[in-house]
Design an enzyme around this catalytic site. Sequence first.
Site, PDB file in Angstrom:
ATOM      1  N   ILE A  71      57.007  32.304  12.020  1.00 29.04           N
ATOM      2  CA  ILE A  71      56.132  31.164  12.289  1.00 29.04           C
ATOM      3  C   ILE A  71      55.972  30.972  13.795  1.00 29.04           C
ATOM      4  O   ILE A  71      56.954  30.862  14.523  1.00 29.04           O
ATOM      5  CB  ILE A  71      56.680  29.868  11.670  1.00 29.04           C
ATOM      6  N   TYR A  88      53.412  25.799  17.517  1.00 28.16           N
ATOM      7  CA  TYR A  88      52.802  25.333  18.764  1.00 28.16           C
ATOM      8  C   TYR A  88      52.331  23.891  18.611  1.00 28.16           C
ATOM      9  O   TYR A  88      51.240  23.638  18.094  1.00 28.16           O
ATOM     10  CB  TYR A  88      51.596  26.206  19.129  1.00 28.16           C
ATOM     11  N   ILE A 135      61.287  32.051  14.080  1.00 27.66           N
ATOM     12  CA  ILE A 135      60.404  31.013  14.607  1.00 27.66           C
ATOM     13  C   ILE A 135      60.122  31.301  16.073  1.00 27.66           C
ATOM     14  O   ILE A 135      61.046  31.553  16.861  1.00 27.66           O
ATOM     15  CB  ILE A 135      61.052  29.619  14.457  1.00 27.66           C
ATOM     16  N   LYS A 136      58.853  31.279  16.424  1.00 29.20           N
ATOM     17  CA  LYS A 136      58.436  31.467  17.827  1.00 29.20           C
ATOM     18  C   LYS A 136      58.027  30.125  18.405  1.00 29.20           C
ATOM     19  O   LYS A 136      57.225  29.389  17.817  1.00 29.20           O
ATOM     20  CB  LYS A 136      57.260  32.441  17.901  1.00 29.20           C
ATOM     21  N   VAL A 137      58.568  29.802  19.576  1.00 24.20           N
ATOM     22  CA  VAL A 137      58.229  28.545  20.232  1.00 24.20           C
ATOM     23  C   VAL A 137      58.202  28.781  21.737  1.00 24.20           C
ATOM     24  O   VAL A 137      58.830  29.724  22.245  1.00 24.20           O
ATOM     25  CB  VAL A 137      59.256  27.440  19.867  1.00 24.20           C
TER      26      VAL A 137
END
Length: 304
Positions: free
Chosen positions: A168, A171, A203-205
């Site tokens: 995911i 953003y 998870i990408k943040v």
Amino acid sequence: MSITPEVKAILDLYESDNPGTKANLARILNHGRLGGTGKLIILPVDQGLEHGPARSFYPNPAGYDPQYHYKLAIDGGFSAFAAPLGMLETGAATFAGQIPTILKMNSSNSWSSVNDQAVTSCVGDALRLGCSAVGFTIYPGSDIIFEQIEEFRHIAAEAKRCGLATVIWAYPRGGRLTKRGETALDVSAYAVHIAAQIGGHIIKVKLPTSHIEQPEAIPAYSGKDWAPLANRVSHIMESAFAGRRMVVFSGGEAKTPDELFKEAEAIRDGGGFGSIMGRNVFQRSREEALELVDKIVEIYKKKD
């Protein structure tokens, strides 16, 4: 490749997943120069669709060729390569089995005034292309976040049933959030927690600032030193089910190598799982990009 204790410990955190999904998570965790360490470095190249080819690739025209990015990910020793349907289709046969791939299933473009993304592919495409995972962007704070969560729920259920992992992109933007609030510490932590709650494996943040956006959250953050980036990373991991979900941090806008190295050190020291870097890699020349990745790999391996 055998499963290292570090990788086994991570896989054990995903208690509900079937052997196929865990095998694909293991493929990503075991691949590349960080394979077996429990750390990740992922190359995402969805910017051509998001921002346009000229804005994305003019600094390094070799990037107009999708196969350039496949080769860069392989030669750089990345854990995985993430891209939309069309880009993955251009090299799916040529590079089959050489690097785990992540099908980015939704995208926007820079002309739209709506914080939303169109679903551009399906789980069947990911299976056809031999992907290890599917990727999906959500915009916590946006007025359409509930629709995005429902879209992801259907995609994630099918992907997991088929033995694929999920990634995911979280953003925060839109709604009552200010521009400064999009990377605020409390907002970033909330976004990561939402992504974990709806079933993201990875998870990408963006790396958070020390700004606190929500007045109601100020008491929870007062009296603590949020100036060190490593402390902020540690809190993000705390919000990802106390580190039970993998979180990787994006490089964002163009930065100097020293800035990226300091960020990698903070991610490592704060307990993050690694970096997901696009423009800061592929907008440099191949030689510069590989040198940059070499140093970041050394940092994650603690070879300072």
